[in-house]
Enzyme design. Structure first.
Site, PDB file in Angstrom:
ATOM      1  N   HIS A   1      32.873  37.427  18.145  1.00 17.37           N
ATOM      2  CA  HIS A   1      32.849  37.163  16.206  1.00 17.37           C
ATOM      3  C   HIS A   1      33.622  35.343  16.301  1.00 17.37           C
ATOM      4  CE1 HIS A   1      33.588  41.237  13.874  1.00 17.37           C
ATOM      5  NE2 HIS A   1      32.373  41.200  14.592  1.00 17.37           N
TER       6      HIS A   1
ATOM      7  N   ALA B   1      52.418  46.890  16.761  1.00 19.58           N
ATOM      8  CA  ALA B   1      51.524  45.813  17.614  1.00 19.58           C
ATOM      9  C   ALA B   1      52.761  45.959  18.366  1.00 19.58           C
ATOM     10  CB  ALA B   1      50.688  45.044  17.827  1.00 19.58           C
TER      11      ALA B   1
HETATM   12  N1  APR Z   1      50.495  46.331  13.907  1.00 23.49           N
HETATM   13  C1  APR Z   1      49.640  46.458  14.065  1.00 23.49           C
HETATM   14  N2  APR Z   1      48.494  47.236  13.622  1.00 23.49           N
HETATM   15  C2  APR Z   1      48.355  46.177  12.616  1.00 23.49           C
HETATM   16  C3  APR Z   1      49.335  45.465  12.351  1.00 23.49           C
HETATM   17  C4  APR Z   1      50.373  45.923  12.613  1.00 23.49           C
HETATM   18  N3  APR Z   1      51.917  44.917  13.199  1.00 23.49           N
HETATM   19  N4  APR Z   1      48.652  44.899  10.450  1.00 23.49           N
HETATM   20  C5  APR Z   1      47.786  45.139  10.735  1.00 23.49           C
HETATM   21  N5  APR Z   1      47.394  46.095  11.444  1.00 23.49           N
HETATM   22  C6  APR Z   1      45.860  46.954  11.326  1.00 23.49           C
HETATM   23  C7  APR Z   1      46.064  47.568   9.953  1.00 23.49           C
HETATM   24  O1  APR Z   1      46.327  48.893  10.003  1.00 23.49           O
HETATM   25  C8  APR Z   1      44.372  47.451   9.992  1.00 23.49           C
HETATM   26  O2  APR Z   1      43.912  48.447  10.752  1.00 23.49           O
HETATM   27  O3  APR Z   1      45.343  46.116  11.709  1.00 23.49           O
HETATM   28  C9  APR Z   1      44.008  46.757  11.420  1.00 23.49           C
HETATM   29  C10 APR Z   1      43.476  45.106  10.028  1.00 23.49           C
HETATM   30  O4  APR Z   1      42.006  45.280   9.804  1.00 23.49           O
HETATM   31  P1  APR Z   1      41.480  44.342   9.709  1.00 23.49           P
HETATM   32  O5  APR Z   1      41.928  43.376   8.542  1.00 23.49           O
HETATM   33  O6  APR Z   1      40.284  44.913   8.693  1.00 23.49           O
HETATM   34  O7  APR Z   1      40.718  43.821  11.170  1.00 23.49           O
HETATM   35  P2  APR Z   1      39.445  43.781  11.788  1.00 23.49           P
HETATM   36  O8  APR Z   1      39.510  45.034  11.909  1.00 23.49           O
HETATM   37  O9  APR Z   1      40.075  43.039  12.811  1.00 23.49           O
HETATM   38  O10 APR Z   1      38.234  43.264  10.920  1.00 23.49           O
HETATM   39  C11 APR Z   1      37.206  43.166  11.908  1.00 23.49           C
HETATM   40  O11 APR Z   1      36.497  42.428   9.732  1.00 23.49           O
HETATM   41  O12 APR Z   1      36.553  40.128   8.160  1.00 23.49           O
HETATM   42  C12 APR Z   1      35.464  41.287   9.512  1.00 23.49           C
HETATM   43  O13 APR Z   1      34.915  39.868  11.328  1.00 23.49           O
HETATM   44  C13 APR Z   1      36.128  39.973  10.481  1.00 23.49           C
HETATM   45  O14 APR Z   1      36.560  40.260  12.400  1.00 23.49           O
HETATM   46  C14 APR Z   1      37.194  40.970  11.556  1.00 23.49           C
HETATM   47  C15 APR Z   1      36.411  41.904  11.104  1.00 23.49           C
END
Ligand code: APR
Length: 225
Positions: A103, A213
């Site tokens: 991204h 994580a």
């Molecule tokens: N440890 C593990 N997992 C975690 C933690 C943690 N401490 N905190 C949050 N999470 C998990 C949440 O449960 C969720 O499944 O991380 C995930 C975050 O999800 P999103 O906020 O949707 O982020 P992401 O999946 O990276 O979004 C994908 O969406 O907005 C677009 O381009 C942007 O790259 C991004 C894409």
């Protein structure tokens, strides 16, 4: 072993960087989806520059955590392809090399006029000139909603030869990354999901490790030998 790891915002959460969907999804009262798009940039480029300047400064103040370091460690003992949806540089600062930023990344600027890329200044604005063509057309080198993610050929090839595919800290709500688990499963990899919670695509995985994580990633890496 041939391993592909996909990371999302959740791996940087314990470094203090907000995730997209756990937060209220707002920034300065704008929905993120309304700021991170080509239309938003055309409509109000100064606002979009401000949004990414704020994210660049937050990323600069954050530190890589134990999960970032564990993945750097994993690459020393296995054939790892690390793909991230994140635009921060915490994987690199945690010791990983050849990180595939599908991204884009905050550390890079892109000229909307000539396509030139260069290391982004900490702050960009509508007047930031392109070092190649001098047009005041700098934009964040970020893949916005509706744009094509980077390095997809390389990513599909790595997934198809993988023996293990792991997704760390991603909600599985944004394609094509959300489809990587299903593709890996179809092409014979053992699929592991490491997350605080269920994701939208948990059903695609053979194995689920639930927890923060910084706890579950080092444990998983250690278990791989
Ligand atoms: N440890 C593990 N997992 C975690 C933690 C943690 N401490 N905190 C949050 N999470 C998990 C949440 O449960 C969720 O499944 O991380 C995930 C975050 O999800 P999103 O906020 O949707 O982020 P992401 O999946 O990276 O979004 C994908 O969406 O907005 C677009 O381009 C942007 O790259 C991004 C894409």
């Amino acid at each position: 072993m041939r391993i592909v790891v996909l990371t999302g915002a959740g791996i940087s959460a314990e470094s203090g960087l907000r995730t997209f969907r756990a937060a209220d999804g707002l920034w300065e009262d704008h929905r993120i989806e309304d700021v991170a798009t080509p239309e938003a940039f055309a409509r109000d480029p100064a606002l979009v520059h401000r949004f990414y300047n704020a994210r660049r400064s937050a990323a600069a103040q954050a530190k890589p955590n134990l999960a970032h370091h564990a993945l750097a460690d994993l690459a020393k003992r296995h054939d790892l392809t690390l793909v991230t949806q994140n635009v921060d540089d915490l994987h690199e600062r945690g010791g990983s090399t050849n990180v595939i930023h599908m991204h884009g990344e905050l550390a890079s600027a892109l000229c909307a006029a000539c396509g030139h890329r260069w290391p982004s200044p900490a702050e960009t604005d509508v007047k930031t000139p392109c070092p190649a063509c001098s047009a005041a057309a700098a934009r964040p080198d970020i893949v916005w909603f509706g744009e094509m993610p980077y390095h997809m050929e390389r990513i599909w090839q790595a997934i198809e030869r993988a023996e293990i595919f792991a997704a760390v800290g991603t909600s599985g709500q944004v394609y094509p990354a959300a489809g990587f688990g299903q593709h890996a499963r179809r092409t014979g990899a053992h699929c592991v999901e490491l997350n605080l919670d269920q994701s939208a695509v948990s059903r695609d995985f053979h194995e689920q490790l639930i927890g923060p994580a910084t706890h579950i990633v080092p444990k998983w890496v250690a278990g791989l030998g």
